[in-house]
Design an enzyme around this catalytic site. Structure first.
Site, PDB file in Angstrom:
ATOM      1  N   THR A 121       0.817  -1.209   0.000  1.00  0.00           N
ATOM      2  CA  THR A 121       0.000   0.000   0.000  1.00  0.00           C
ATOM      3  C   THR A 121       0.854   1.264   0.000  1.00  0.00           C
ATOM      4  N   ASP A 122       0.263   2.358  -0.489  1.00  0.00           N
ATOM      5  CA  ASP A 122       0.960   3.650  -0.425  1.00  0.00           C
ATOM      6  C   ASP A 122       1.061   4.177   1.008  1.00  0.00           C
ATOM      7  N   GLU A 123       0.263   3.584   1.927  1.00  0.00           N
ATOM      8  CA  GLU A 123       0.245   4.116   3.302  1.00  0.00           C
ATOM      9  C   GLU A 123       1.575   3.924   4.017  1.00  0.00           C
TER      10      GLU A 123
ATOM     11  N   TYR B 103      -1.935  -0.428  10.992  1.00  0.00           N
ATOM     12  CA  TYR B 103      -2.071  -1.104   9.687  1.00  0.00           C
ATOM     13  C   TYR B 103      -0.850  -0.824   8.819  1.00  0.00           C
TER      14      TYR B 103
ATOM     15  N   LYS C 156       2.105  -3.314   7.359  1.00  0.00           N
ATOM     16  CA  LYS C 156       2.379  -3.505   5.923  1.00  0.00           C
ATOM     17  C   LYS C 156       3.837  -3.132   5.618  1.00  0.00           C
TER      18      LYS C 156
ATOM     19  N   LYS D  61     -15.388   0.342   4.309  1.00  0.00           N
ATOM     20  CA  LYS D  61     -14.518   1.343   3.687  1.00  0.00           C
ATOM     21  C   LYS D  61     -15.377   2.495   3.165  1.00  0.00           C
ATOM     22  N   LEU D  62     -14.768   3.676   3.008  1.00  0.00           N
ATOM     23  CA  LEU D  62     -15.544   4.906   2.761  1.00  0.00           C
ATOM     24  C   LEU D  62     -16.572   4.781   1.621  1.00  0.00           C
TER      25      LEU D  62
ATOM     26  N   PRO E   6     -21.000   9.312   7.496  1.00  0.00           N
ATOM     27  CA  PRO E   6     -20.003   9.834   8.437  1.00  0.00           C
ATOM     28  C   PRO E   6     -18.745  10.327   7.735  1.00  0.00           C
TER      29      PRO E   6
ATOM     30  N   ARG F 260     -10.367  10.322  12.699  1.00  0.00           N
ATOM     31  CA  ARG F 260      -9.578   9.099  12.940  1.00  0.00           C
ATOM     32  C   ARG F 260      -8.289   9.515  13.665  1.00  0.00           C
ATOM     33  N   PRO F 261      -7.895   8.835  14.760  1.00  0.00           N
ATOM     34  CA  PRO F 261      -6.626   9.185  15.414  1.00  0.00           C
ATOM     35  C   PRO F 261      -5.449   9.017  14.440  1.00  0.00           C
TER      36      PRO F 261
ATOM     37  N   HIS G  71      -4.861  10.475  11.686  1.00  0.00           N
ATOM     38  CA  HIS G  71      -5.375  10.438  10.316  1.00  0.00           C
ATOM     39  C   HIS G  71      -4.385  11.057   9.306  1.00  0.00           C
TER      40      HIS G  71
HETATM   41  P1  NAD Z   1      -9.642  -7.287   2.019  1.00  0.00           P
HETATM   42  O1  NAD Z   1      -9.681  -6.980   3.472  1.00  0.00           O
HETATM   43  O2  NAD Z   1     -10.848  -7.031   1.196  1.00  0.00           O
HETATM   44  O3  NAD Z   1      -9.275  -8.831   1.795  1.00  0.00           O
HETATM   45  C1  NAD Z   1      -8.270  -9.465   2.530  1.00  0.00           C
HETATM   46  C2  NAD Z   1      -8.417 -10.972   2.306  1.00  0.00           C
HETATM   47  O4  NAD Z   1      -7.373 -11.629   3.039  1.00  0.00           O
HETATM   48  C3  NAD Z   1      -9.738 -11.552   2.804  1.00  0.00           C
HETATM   49  O5  NAD Z   1     -10.287 -12.423   1.856  1.00  0.00           O
HETATM   50  C4  NAD Z   1      -9.344 -12.311   4.066  1.00  0.00           C
HETATM   51  O6  NAD Z   1     -10.194 -13.417   4.345  1.00  0.00           O
HETATM   52  C5  NAD Z   1      -7.931 -12.742   3.733  1.00  0.00           C
HETATM   53  N1  NAD Z   1      -7.121 -12.981   4.930  1.00  0.00           N
HETATM   54  C6  NAD Z   1      -6.981 -12.175   6.007  1.00  0.00           C
HETATM   55  N2  NAD Z   1      -6.183 -12.761   6.916  1.00  0.00           N
HETATM   56  C7  NAD Z   1      -5.780 -13.936   6.382  1.00  0.00           C
HETATM   57  C8  NAD Z   1      -4.933 -14.967   6.833  1.00  0.00           C
HETATM   58  N3  NAD Z   1      -4.327 -14.921   8.031  1.00  0.00           N
HETATM   59  N4  NAD Z   1      -4.715 -16.033   6.024  1.00  0.00           N
HETATM   60  C9  NAD Z   1      -5.322 -16.112   4.806  1.00  0.00           C
HETATM   61  N5  NAD Z   1      -6.161 -15.171   4.346  1.00  0.00           N
HETATM   62  C10 NAD Z   1      -6.385 -14.092   5.125  1.00  0.00           C
HETATM   63  O7  NAD Z   1      -8.378  -6.524   1.459  1.00  0.00           O
HETATM   64  P2  NAD Z   1      -8.163  -5.803   0.039  1.00  0.00           P
HETATM   65  O8  NAD Z   1      -8.699  -4.431   0.121  1.00  0.00           O
HETATM   66  O9  NAD Z   1      -8.601  -6.702  -1.031  1.00  0.00           O
HETATM   67  O10 NAD Z   1      -6.582  -5.685   0.027  1.00  0.00           O
HETATM   68  C11 NAD Z   1      -5.781  -6.746  -0.487  1.00  0.00           C
HETATM   69  C12 NAD Z   1      -4.311  -6.385  -0.329  1.00  0.00           C
HETATM   70  O11 NAD Z   1      -4.037  -5.188  -1.041  1.00  0.00           O
HETATM   71  C13 NAD Z   1      -3.884  -6.132   1.122  1.00  0.00           C
HETATM   72  O12 NAD Z   1      -2.598  -6.661   1.291  1.00  0.00           O
HETATM   73  C14 NAD Z   1      -3.860  -4.611   1.227  1.00  0.00           C
HETATM   74  O13 NAD Z   1      -2.919  -4.195   2.191  1.00  0.00           O
HETATM   75  C15 NAD Z   1      -3.458  -4.224  -0.173  1.00  0.00           C
HETATM   76  N6  NAD Z   1      -3.940  -2.899  -0.644  1.00  0.00           N
HETATM   77  C16 NAD Z   1      -5.265  -2.565  -0.524  1.00  0.00           C
HETATM   78  C17 NAD Z   1      -5.696  -1.334  -1.033  1.00  0.00           C
HETATM   79  C18 NAD Z   1      -7.148  -0.918  -0.953  1.00  0.00           C
HETATM   80  O14 NAD Z   1      -7.461   0.236  -1.276  1.00  0.00           O
HETATM   81  N7  NAD Z   1      -8.083  -1.786  -0.588  1.00  0.00           N
HETATM   82  C19 NAD Z   1      -4.786  -0.468  -1.631  1.00  0.00           C
HETATM   83  C20 NAD Z   1      -3.429  -0.848  -1.712  1.00  0.00           C
HETATM   84  C21 NAD Z   1      -3.044  -2.081  -1.229  1.00  0.00           C
HETATM   85  O1  DAU Z   2      -4.187   3.973   0.454  1.00  0.00           O
HETATM   86  C1  DAU Z   2      -4.422   2.601   0.355  1.00  0.00           C
HETATM   87  C2  DAU Z   2      -5.262   2.137   1.518  1.00  0.00           C
HETATM   88  O2  DAU Z   2      -6.589   2.590   1.278  1.00  0.00           O
HETATM   89  C3  DAU Z   2      -5.240   0.621   1.707  1.00  0.00           C
HETATM   90  O3  DAU Z   2      -3.941   0.216   2.017  1.00  0.00           O
HETATM   91  C4  DAU Z   2      -6.204   0.196   2.811  1.00  0.00           C
HETATM   92  O4  DAU Z   2      -6.243  -1.220   2.904  1.00  0.00           O
HETATM   93  C5  DAU Z   2      -7.581   0.716   2.463  1.00  0.00           C
HETATM   94  O5  DAU Z   2      -8.494   0.398   3.501  1.00  0.00           O
HETATM   95  C6  DAU Z   2      -7.543   2.232   2.247  1.00  0.00           C
HETATM   96  O6  DAU Z   2      -7.262   2.912   3.497  1.00  0.00           O
HETATM   97  P1  DAU Z   2      -8.011   4.278   3.893  1.00  0.00           P
HETATM   98  O7  DAU Z   2      -7.932   4.434   5.352  1.00  0.00           O
HETATM   99  O8  DAU Z   2      -7.536   5.409   3.051  1.00  0.00           O
HETATM  100  O9  DAU Z   2      -9.526   3.899   3.401  1.00  0.00           O
HETATM  101  P2  DAU Z   2     -10.944   4.143   4.092  1.00  0.00           P
HETATM  102  O10 DAU Z   2     -11.971   3.786   3.074  1.00  0.00           O
HETATM  103  O11 DAU Z   2     -11.035   3.510   5.432  1.00  0.00           O
HETATM  104  O12 DAU Z   2     -10.977   5.711   4.295  1.00  0.00           O
HETATM  105  C7  DAU Z   2     -10.809   6.599   3.187  1.00  0.00           C
HETATM  106  C8  DAU Z   2     -10.823   8.015   3.729  1.00  0.00           C
HETATM  107  O13 DAU Z   2     -12.151   8.302   4.198  1.00  0.00           O
HETATM  108  C9  DAU Z   2      -9.915   8.225   4.921  1.00  0.00           C
HETATM  109  O14 DAU Z   2      -9.362   9.538   4.858  1.00  0.00           O
HETATM  110  C10 DAU Z   2     -10.838   8.105   6.137  1.00  0.00           C
HETATM  111  C11 DAU Z   2     -12.146   8.632   5.603  1.00  0.00           C
HETATM  112  N1  DAU Z   2     -13.370   8.031   6.161  1.00  0.00           N
HETATM  113  C12 DAU Z   2     -13.468   6.677   6.203  1.00  0.00           C
HETATM  114  C13 DAU Z   2     -14.602   6.071   6.689  1.00  0.00           C
HETATM  115  C14 DAU Z   2     -14.701   4.557   6.770  1.00  0.00           C
HETATM  116  C15 DAU Z   2     -14.417   8.845   6.558  1.00  0.00           C
HETATM  117  O15 DAU Z   2     -14.347  10.087   6.481  1.00  0.00           O
HETATM  118  N2  DAU Z   2     -15.549   8.239   7.027  1.00  0.00           N
HETATM  119  C16 DAU Z   2     -15.681   6.885   7.137  1.00  0.00           C
HETATM  120  O16 DAU Z   2     -16.740   6.394   7.620  1.00  0.00           O
END
Ligand code: NAD
Ligand code: DAU
Length: 355
Positions: free
Chosen positions: A134-136, A159, A163, A198-199, A214, A289-290, A292
C-alpha cells in the site's frame, strides 16, 4: 504464469485479480484464504466452477498447511494479497494486523522459499513472489509532492506499520536469499465487491438506506483513487514483466478530498435512486480518525514508463460503475451485511471462518 497461488483471493482486490485470471487468461489459480469477515466466496461465484480455479481455506500463519498447499499445487508464482486491511480496525485492535500482515507474510515467505529451493531448471528460474502493498507505508504528504518508489517509509497507523514490516521482510528475503520478489504499493482502490466498512461502499449503502454519511474531521483529507480492475491489470502486468527486486507504485492520478468523494456519490444517487431530499443532506461530520494521514498521492510514472501501464477508468466512469453495481447487486450486499454469508460459511467449512 501457468498457475498462480493467490493469497487473500476472497477479498476485494484478490477476487478481482482471480476473476481476471479466469475470464481473461488461460492461467490456473489457487486461492488461499482464511475467510475472515472480509473474505467472501460469493465474490468468486462467477468463476468458482471453472476447472482452472481451486480454493484452499488456509490461514497464512499456519506453516504446515501453507507448505502442504505449495507441495500439492506446485504453483509457478505467488501473488500475496492476504492481509488485515482496514485502518480503523487496526487502531481499535492491532493484534490481528501484527499476526497476519507480519507473521503471516514471514510464514508465507519461508514456505515459498522452501518450495522454490525444491524446484530446478526453468521452473526455478521462472518462479516469482509478488508482494502486494500500500501507499500508506510512505506516511502522509503535505499540500504538494507525490510518493515515488524512493520515498522513505514513515508508516503512521498500526495497519501501515504492519504492511511496512511485511515490505521489509520481502525486500530482505530478496537481498539475503536471492528469493525472486517484486513489490507493488498502490493507492486507494474502489469498485464492486468492496466490503462496506470502507468509505465508498459505506457511503453508497448508508445513503441508499437513508442513514448518516459519516465524514471524519472536516472531510479535507485527500486520497488518490484507482478502480479495482485497473489495479488488478497492473498487478498482472507486474507479475509477468516486473523486474525482480524492484518496487512499482500504482496509482490513479485521481486525488480527491473525502468530501468531494461523498458529494460525487450523493450526486450519482440523486440521479440513479432519487429519494425526495438530496442525499447530501445525510452528511454528518464525526470525530476524526486518530493519527489520520492528511494526503496520499502516487507518482505512477515508473509503471507507465517501464511496463506501459495506464488506467482505463477515470474517477467519474469508475464511480458510476461502482454505484450502479451496489444498486444492482443487493444479494451480495445482503450476504455481507446481514450475517447470512457467515452462516453459509459456517455450514460449509465448520465454523472457523470469521472472528
Ligand atoms: P480485504 O480486506 O478485502 O481482503 C483481505 C483478504 O485476506 C480476505 O479475503 C481475508 O479473508 C484474507 N485474509 C486475512 N487474513 C488472512 C490470513 N491470516 N490467512 C489467509 N487469508 C487471510 O483486502 P483488500 O482491500 O482486497 O486488500 C488486499 C491487499 O491489497 C492487502 O494486502 C492490502 O494491504 C493491499 N492494498 C489494498 C488497497 C485498498 O485500497 N483496498 C490499496 C493498496 C493495497
Ligand atoms: O491507500 C491505500 C489504503 O486505502 C489501503 O492500504 C487500505 O487497505 C484501504 O483500507 C484504504 O485505506 P483508507 O484508510 O484510506 O480507506 P478508508 O476507506 O477507510 O478511508 C478513506 C478516507 O475516508 C480516509 O481519509 C478516512 C475517511 N473516512 C473513512 C470512513 C470509513 C471517513 O471520512 N468516514 C468513514 O466512515
Amino acid at each position: 504464469m501457468n498457475k498462480t497461488l493467490v493469497t487473500g483471493g476472497a477479498g476485494f482486490i484478490g477476487s478481482a485479480v482471480i476473476r481476471q485470471f479466469i475470464n481473461d487468461t488461460a492461467c490456473s489459480v489457487v486461492n488461499v484464504d482464511k475467510l475472515t469477515y472480509a473474505g467472501n466466496l460469493q465474490s468468486l461465484a462467477s468463476v468458482s466452477d471453472n476447472p482452472r480455479y481451486r480454493f484452499e481455506q488456509v490461514d497464512i500463519c499456519d506453516a504446515a498447511e501453507v507448505a502442504r498447499v505449495f507441495r500439492e499445487h506446485q504453483p509457478d508464482a505467488v501473488m500475496h494479497l492476504a492481509a488485515e486491511s482496514h485502518v480503523d480496525r487496526s487502531i481499535s485492535g492491532p493484534a490481528d494486523f501484527i499476526q497476519t500482515n507480519i507473521i503471516g507474510t514471514y510464514t508465507l515467505l519461508e514456505a515459498a522459499r522452501g518450495y522454490w529451493n525444491s524446484l530446478d531448471g526453468e521452473r526455478k528460474a521462472g518462479f516469482r513472489f509478488h508482494h502486494i502493498s500500500t501507499d500508506e507505508v510512505y506516511g502522509s504528504l503535505g499540500d504538494t509532492g507525490f510518493f515515488t518508489e524512493e520515498t522513505a517509509y514513515e508508516p503512521n497507523s498500526p495497519y501501515s506499520a504492519s504492511k511496512a514490516s511485511s515490505d521489509h521482510l520481502v525486500r530482505a528475503w530478496h537481498h539475503t536469499y536471492g528469493f525472486p520478489v517484486v513489490t507493488t504499493n498502490c493507492s486507494n482502490n474502489y469498485g464492486p465487491y468492496h466490503f462496506p466498512e470502507k468509505l465508498i461502499p459505506l457511503v453508497i449503502l448508508n445513503a441508499v438506506n437513508g442513514k448518516p454519511l459519516p465524514i471524519y474531521g472536516k472531510g479535507d483529507n485527500i486520497r488518490d483513487w484507482l478502480y479495482v480492475d485497473d489495479h488488478a491489470r497492473a498487478l498482472r502486468l507486474v507479475l509477468e514483466r516486473g523486474k525482480l527486486g524492484e518496487t512499482y507504485n500504482i496509482g490513479g492520478w485521481n486525488e480527491k478530498t473525502n468530501l468531494e468523494v461523498v458529494l460525487a456519490i450523493c450526486a450519482a444517487l440523486d440521479e440513479l435512486r432519487p429519494q425526495g431530499a438530496p442525499h447530501n443532506k445525510l452528511i454528518t461530520y464525526v470525530a476524526d480518525r486518530p493519527g489520520h494521514d492528511k494526503r496520499y498521492a502516487i507518482d505512477a510514472t515508473k509503471l507507465a514508463r517501464d511496463l506501459g501501464w495506464k488506467p482505463q477508468e477515470t474517477f467519474e466512469t469508475g464511480l458510476r460503475k461502482t454505484v450502479e453495481w451496489y444498486l444492482q447487486n443487493t444479494d451480495w450486499v445482503k450476504g455481507v451485511t446481514s450475517g447470512e454469508y457467515q452462516h453459509w460459511v459456517e455450514k460449509q467449512y465448520g465454523g472457523n471462518s470469521a472472528e
